[in-house]
Design a protein around this motif. Structure first.
Motif, PDB file in Angstrom:
ATOM      1  N   THR A 200      27.197  41.136  45.581  1.00 38.61           N
ATOM      2  CA  THR A 200      28.327  40.822  46.337  1.00 38.61           C
ATOM      3  C   THR A 200      28.503  38.684  46.447  1.00 38.61           C
ATOM      4  OG1 THR A 200      28.078  42.742  48.065  1.00 38.61           O
ATOM      5  CG2 THR A 200      29.574  40.674  48.756  1.00 38.61           C
ATOM      6  N   ASN A 203      29.557  37.977  42.516  1.00 39.44           N
ATOM      7  CA  ASN A 203      31.279  38.359  43.104  1.00 39.44           C
ATOM      8  C   ASN A 203      32.195  37.575  43.293  1.00 39.44           C
ATOM      9  OD1 ASN A 203      32.615  40.421  41.513  1.00 39.44           O
ATOM     10  ND2 ASN A 203      33.460  40.734  43.835  1.00 39.44           N
ATOM     11  N   ASP A 204      31.863  37.446  44.724  1.00 37.33           N
ATOM     12  CA  ASP A 204      32.361  36.287  45.881  1.00 37.33           C
ATOM     13  C   ASP A 204      32.368  35.094  44.806  1.00 37.33           C
ATOM     14  OD1 ASP A 204      33.122  38.240  47.518  1.00 37.33           O
ATOM     15  OD2 ASP A 204      31.584  38.025  48.810  1.00 37.33           O
ATOM     16  N   THR A 207      34.876  35.491  42.041  1.00 36.44           N
ATOM     17  CA  THR A 207      36.241  35.619  42.619  1.00 36.44           C
ATOM     18  C   THR A 207      37.512  34.353  43.424  1.00 36.44           C
ATOM     19  OG1 THR A 207      36.126  37.533  43.022  1.00 36.44           O
ATOM     20  CG2 THR A 207      37.979  36.605  44.161  1.00 36.44           C
ATOM     21  N   GLN A 208      36.101  33.236  43.435  1.00 33.55           N
ATOM     22  CA  GLN A 208      37.233  31.842  43.719  1.00 33.55           C
ATOM     23  C   GLN A 208      36.648  30.692  43.360  1.00 33.55           C
ATOM     24  OE1 GLN A 208      33.938  31.613  47.106  1.00 33.55           O
ATOM     25  NE2 GLN A 208      34.213  32.945  48.330  1.00 33.55           N
ATOM     26  N   ALA A 233      32.386  40.870  35.352  1.00 29.67           N
ATOM     27  CA  ALA A 233      33.271  39.968  35.040  1.00 29.67           C
ATOM     28  C   ALA A 233      33.118  39.469  33.621  1.00 29.67           C
ATOM     29  CB  ALA A 233      32.732  38.594  36.852  1.00 29.67           C
TER      30      ALA A 233
END
Length: 308
Positions: A200, A203-204, A207-208, A233
């Motif tokens: 998590t 992944n965050d 994403t940022q 990703a």
């Protein structure tokens, strides 16, 4: 390696009123949690060691479920049952004083395994069997620094913040980083040892839009989670270097497949054997070492097949 590995430290002769016969020996074991991959290997190895004695040694395992109060209650229960020795894998390395005091007052040998209490001056009758976490951080980070050519961005996945293994492994990482001013820490957050939390977090960060060349994880589980996030990703395998600690079967497999670049082997069997052997000796009034250090070993793609 800057910090020398020491297998043993101060030799002590520990005397107790009870000298239980091996066949009648009972050892209470409080684990910080059962729901942890590496600690499961530790627990299973402890059980195997106990069964390997000719007359057998009975272990009573209890799951503290990451609860400091529950763990103290378990230790107090062991004392009321008059076990011959107690082994504790502490929930919180800063909250062991009451456990230590209770065991010492009762005259029951106490062995801390895997996680050393923050209190470095443990009393007579209390022993630690563990590995030097500072070395684990140094070993994984030095390997990455060499592979990165001494420059780039990294993210750090921290273990449980209540555990000095997290503190010391990360300290080892940063002591190596001090020699490489061109390696920067982009992010640093806790994944509390868990694969899904590591996944998590990474992944965050992706994403940022954060960029990093390596993931430095305090354990293999979070490292594997990081690898899963990068794969999902669409990041090319191996383009981001991932380092773990423990050398679990899943970690070894990830290195073989190229998902992880490196890990540091923490010897569950060595710690398990050392803790049970020490507890048995203490219960029999035999001399033991107060600090037993089980060495870490670097795991790379070149030597991964030599680990099991």
């Amino acid at each position: 390696m800057k910090t020398p590995i020491r297998f043993t430290a101060l030799a002590l002769s520990l005397l107790f009123a009870s000298g239980a016969a091996l066949a009648d020996m009972r050892i209470g074991v409080s684990m910080s949690q059962f729901d942890d991959t590496w600690l499961t290997y530790l627990r299973e190895s402890m059980d195997s060691k106990a069964k390997s004695y000719p007359d057998g040694v009975k272990l009573q395992f209890e799951d503290a479920r990451s609860d400091v109060v529950k763990q103290l209650s378990q230790v107090e229960s062991f004392i009321s049952q008059k076990v011959d020795a107690i082994v504790v894998n502490p929930v919180d390395t800063a909250a062991t004083r009451k456990i230590t005091e209770a065991a010492v007052k009762a005259g029951i040998p106490l062995v801390y395994v895997n996680r050393r209490p923050d209190d470095l001056k443990l009393p007579k009758g209390v022993v630690t069997v563990a590995s030097n976490d500072l070395e684990a951080g140094e070993m994984q980070m030095q390997y990455l620094a060499d592979k990165m050519g001494g420059k780039g961005e990294i993210v750090i996945l921290l273990g449980d913040l209540a555990n000095n293994s997290t503190t010391n492994r990360t300290k080892g990482v940063k002591e190596v980083l001090a020699k490489y001013p061109n390696i920067k820490v982009e992010q640093e957050q806790t994944g509390i040892w868990l694969r899904d939390k590591g996944m998590t977090l990474v992944n965050d960060w992706l994403t940022q839009g954060r960029k990093f060349d390596a993931v430095v994880s305090n354990n293999d589980e979070m490292a594997i989670g990081a690898a899963m996030a990068l794969q999902q990703a669409g990041v090319d395998k191996g383009s981001v270097l991932i380092a773990g600690v423990d050398g679990t079967p899943d970690g070894l497999n990830a290195i073989k497949k190229g998902s992880m670049a490196v890990s540091v082997f923490q010897d569950a069997k060595g710690q398990a054997d050392g803790s049970i052997d020490t507890a048995v000796k203490m219960a029999k009034n035999e001399a033991v070492e107060q600090n037993v250090w089980v060495p870490y070993r670097l795991i790379t793609p070149e030597n991964v097949d030599t680990f099991k």
